[in-house]
Enzyme design. Sequence first.
Site, PDB file in Angstrom:
ATOM      1  N   ASP A   1     -34.907  39.139  29.737  1.00 48.38           N
ATOM      2  CA  ASP A   1     -34.376  39.158  28.381  1.00 48.38           C
ATOM      3  C   ASP A   1     -34.223  37.691  27.963  1.00 48.38           C
ATOM      4  OD1 ASP A   1     -32.958  40.125  26.010  1.00 48.38           O
ATOM      5  OD2 ASP A   1     -31.149  39.367  27.003  1.00 48.38           O
TER       6      ASP A   1
ATOM      7  N   ASP B   1     -31.851  36.224  24.827  1.00 43.77           N
ATOM      8  CA  ASP B   1     -30.538  35.797  24.332  1.00 43.77           C
ATOM      9  C   ASP B   1     -29.419  36.190  25.293  1.00 43.77           C
ATOM     10  OD1 ASP B   1     -31.440  34.745  21.754  1.00 43.77           O
ATOM     11  OD2 ASP B   1     -31.935  36.826  21.313  1.00 43.77           O
TER      12      ASP B   1
END
Length: 361
Positions: free
Chosen positions: A13, A15
């Site tokens: 991922d 953020d």
Amino acid sequence: MDGRRSISAVIFDLDGTLLNTEQVTKDLLKEFLVRYGKVIDTEKENKRMGMIHHEAAIAIVKDYDLPITPQQYSQSIMPMYHEKWLQAKPLPGVNRLMKHLKKHGIPFALASNSAKKNVLVKVSSQEGWGDSFSVILGSDEVKSGKPSPDLFLEAANRMGVDASCCLVIEDSLVGIKAGKAAHMQVVAVPSIQTETDEFSIADHVIHSFLDFQPQIWGLPPFDDWVMKALPIDPIYLKGLYKNGFLEEISDNSASDIPGQAWGVYFGWVDFDLHERLKVVVSIRWDSTRGSYMRNIQACVINGNDEQILDKKIDVALVGYIRGFQTKKDSSTETQILDVDKSTAEACLDSEAYSYRRCGPA
């Protein structure tokens, strides 16, 4: 490997997992809501972490009863986010792991719930990142974003790797659910601190990338520890030194310590023009007062604590000694031990942990 499948590719991922974008943008919604006389609900926003922006915008307008449409909300707040994204930095251990995977020919992808154009903005601001990922995906490139497994399955497909051989690394519950739905193994690196066990659905939970052990997943182990410690990209903190503890000063320009920082570190304090102090720091989160508060214990090892008592100091952490096994408060585990001091002092006398100045760029 404790029954775990051997991994041949990694999917990250973005953020809150690779970049501290959530840290640098944490007050934007609060500032935006003030315009409408609204107060942010931290609990609700934590649960929204990892959501697609469009879905979050709809929920925010509804939850705070804003007199605007979700589209108007996005048009107003997105320029504010773009400006802050350029200030985002990699979280501790991220560059180390990416370089390690690249060195050993392990493909890795980026799969974010952000729109592809926003993902590219964030990636392009980090040196060398653009050419490192085998695949970069945004949520607008698949039918459904997380918690649907679509993003992760598409990333595996583009890398030509079976989904069962992929390891997902995520910071949010939304992303963890997506990884499990894709039948992939999942490591959680939570970006928010909580006593709940909601992250336990992951196959493994770590405090930060500095605690990641590739060999658990059948990947080549790290070989970069120097003198019983790990050299790290500097982590800066600013605080008021009181009785062995550092009280953080809220100043984003002088402190970039992320929520994922747990464990025992060491580094430098530039005390005055003529003296530099060596310091060992223990960082943990303390919930004894009803909510999570960062607890920073600091110990000077080449001087007298009284030299900096009740003074504001800038610290640059340049090395990592060990993590903590649990979030539960264990005075023995989280205390700075004599062996920690000895390790730090020896390391700080070596070139591997030298540092020219104390303070962020």
